[in-house]
Scaffold this motif. Sequence first.
Motif, PDB file in Angstrom:
ATOM      1  N   ALA A   4      24.395   9.286   1.871  1.00  0.00           N
ATOM      2  CA  ALA A   4      24.173   8.954   0.454  1.00  0.00           C
ATOM      3  C   ALA A   4      23.928   7.462   0.283  1.00  0.00           C
ATOM      4  CB  ALA A   4      25.367   9.396  -0.384  1.00  0.00           C
ATOM      5  N   GLY A   5      24.648   6.638   1.005  1.00  0.00           N
ATOM      6  CA  GLY A   5      24.449   5.194   0.937  1.00  0.00           C
ATOM      7  C   GLY A   5      23.088   4.778   1.442  1.00  0.00           C
ATOM      8  N   LEU A   6      22.636   5.409   2.527  1.00  0.00           N
ATOM      9  CA  LEU A   6      21.313   5.095   3.066  1.00  0.00           C
ATOM     10  C   LEU A   6      20.192   5.536   2.122  1.00  0.00           C
ATOM     11  CD1 LEU A   6      21.731   6.013   6.837  1.00  0.00           C
ATOM     12  CD2 LEU A   6      21.393   3.761   5.856  1.00  0.00           C
ATOM     13  N   VAL A   7      20.330   6.750   1.585  1.00  0.00           N
ATOM     14  CA  VAL A   7      19.300   7.255   0.677  1.00  0.00           C
ATOM     15  C   VAL A   7      19.236   6.395  -0.583  1.00  0.00           C
ATOM     16  CG1 VAL A   7      18.655   9.216  -0.785  1.00  0.00           C
ATOM     17  CG2 VAL A   7      19.354   9.594   1.575  1.00  0.00           C
ATOM     18  N   THR A   8      20.394   6.032  -1.118  1.00  0.00           N
ATOM     19  CA  THR A   8      20.424   5.178  -2.299  1.00  0.00           C
ATOM     20  C   THR A   8      19.784   3.829  -2.006  1.00  0.00           C
ATOM     21  OG1 THR A   8      22.457   6.253  -3.024  1.00  0.00           O
ATOM     22  CG2 THR A   8      21.912   4.153  -4.045  1.00  0.00           C
ATOM     23  N   ALA A   9      20.095   3.254  -0.856  1.00  0.00           N
ATOM     24  CA  ALA A   9      19.515   1.965  -0.481  1.00  0.00           C
ATOM     25  C   ALA A   9      17.999   2.070  -0.330  1.00  0.00           C
ATOM     26  CB  ALA A   9      20.143   1.453   0.803  1.00  0.00           C
ATOM     27  N   LEU A  10      17.516   3.149   0.261  1.00  0.00           N
ATOM     28  CA  LEU A  10      16.068   3.312   0.406  1.00  0.00           C
ATOM     29  C   LEU A  10      15.383   3.446  -0.947  1.00  0.00           C
ATOM     30  CD1 LEU A  10      15.853   5.708   3.482  1.00  0.00           C
ATOM     31  CD2 LEU A  10      15.121   3.333   3.356  1.00  0.00           C
ATOM     32  N   LEU A  11      15.958   4.249  -1.823  1.00  0.00           N
ATOM     33  CA  LEU A  11      15.362   4.426  -3.152  1.00  0.00           C
ATOM     34  C   LEU A  11      15.387   3.130  -3.957  1.00  0.00           C
ATOM     35  CD1 LEU A  11      16.739   7.952  -4.118  1.00  0.00           C
ATOM     36  CD2 LEU A  11      14.420   7.347  -3.399  1.00  0.00           C
ATOM     37  N   VAL A  12      16.517   2.437  -3.917  1.00  0.00           N
ATOM     38  CA  VAL A  12      16.626   1.166  -4.633  1.00  0.00           C
ATOM     39  C   VAL A  12      15.650   0.148  -4.052  1.00  0.00           C
ATOM     40  CG1 VAL A  12      18.154  -0.814  -5.003  1.00  0.00           C
ATOM     41  CG2 VAL A  12      18.981   1.492  -5.435  1.00  0.00           C
ATOM     42  N   GLY A  13      15.528   0.099  -2.741  1.00  0.00           N
ATOM     43  CA  GLY A  13      14.626  -0.858  -2.097  1.00  0.00           C
ATOM     44  C   GLY A  13      13.171  -0.610  -2.422  1.00  0.00           C
ATOM     45  N   VAL A  14      12.749   0.647  -2.401  1.00  0.00           N
ATOM     46  CA  VAL A  14      11.357   0.974  -2.739  1.00  0.00           C
ATOM     47  C   VAL A  14      11.084   0.644  -4.203  1.00  0.00           C
ATOM     48  CG1 VAL A  14       9.723   2.880  -3.004  1.00  0.00           C
ATOM     49  CG2 VAL A  14      11.064   2.679  -0.913  1.00  0.00           C
ATOM     50  N   ALA A  15      12.017   1.018  -5.085  1.00  0.00           N
ATOM     51  CA  ALA A  15      11.837   0.730  -6.509  1.00  0.00           C
ATOM     52  C   ALA A  15      11.793  -0.773  -6.762  1.00  0.00           C
ATOM     53  CB  ALA A  15      12.951   1.364  -7.329  1.00  0.00           C
ATOM     54  N   ALA A  16      12.682  -1.520  -6.132  1.00  0.00           N
ATOM     55  CA  ALA A  16      12.700  -2.975  -6.314  1.00  0.00           C
ATOM     56  C   ALA A  16      11.437  -3.607  -5.755  1.00  0.00           C
ATOM     57  CB  ALA A  16      13.930  -3.581  -5.649  1.00  0.00           C
ATOM     58  N   GLY A  17      10.950  -3.098  -4.640  1.00  0.00           N
ATOM     59  CA  GLY A  17       9.729  -3.638  -4.050  1.00  0.00           C
ATOM     60  C   GLY A  17       8.509  -3.420  -4.920  1.00  0.00           C
ATOM     61  N   LEU A  18       8.404  -2.228  -5.499  1.00  0.00           N
ATOM     62  CA  LEU A  18       7.250  -1.943  -6.347  1.00  0.00           C
ATOM     63  C   LEU A  18       7.356  -2.632  -7.701  1.00  0.00           C
ATOM     64  CD1 LEU A  18       6.733   1.836  -5.526  1.00  0.00           C
ATOM     65  CD2 LEU A  18       5.396  -0.113  -4.718  1.00  0.00           C
TER      66      LEU A  18
END
Length: 91
Positions: A4-18
């Motif tokens: 869950a921590g990894l998935v959340t980090a990936l989603l947050v990172g992609v959203a922040a990047g875009l």
Amino acid sequence: MSIAGLVTALLVGVAAGLLGRLVIPGRREAPAWLTVSVGVVAALAGTIAAQLAGVDTGTLNLVALVIQVGLAGSSVVLVVATARLDPSDPP
């Protein structure tokens, strides 16, 4: 670090990047892949920092999410703001 921590980090990172490319309009020197990559790495670092601070990252946690978003957002804005064209490129 849990799934869950990894998935959340990936989603947050992609959203922040875009979304980080939209924060500073007119600056398009940083490619999209770079901003997304920086966002994902910074969000993962935010997860690790939250875990080191004693925050439970095994479930969705507001404190961990705020740390991830803050670190990823500031990193992406820094990359976009400091990006510039290659000096050999014509204007």
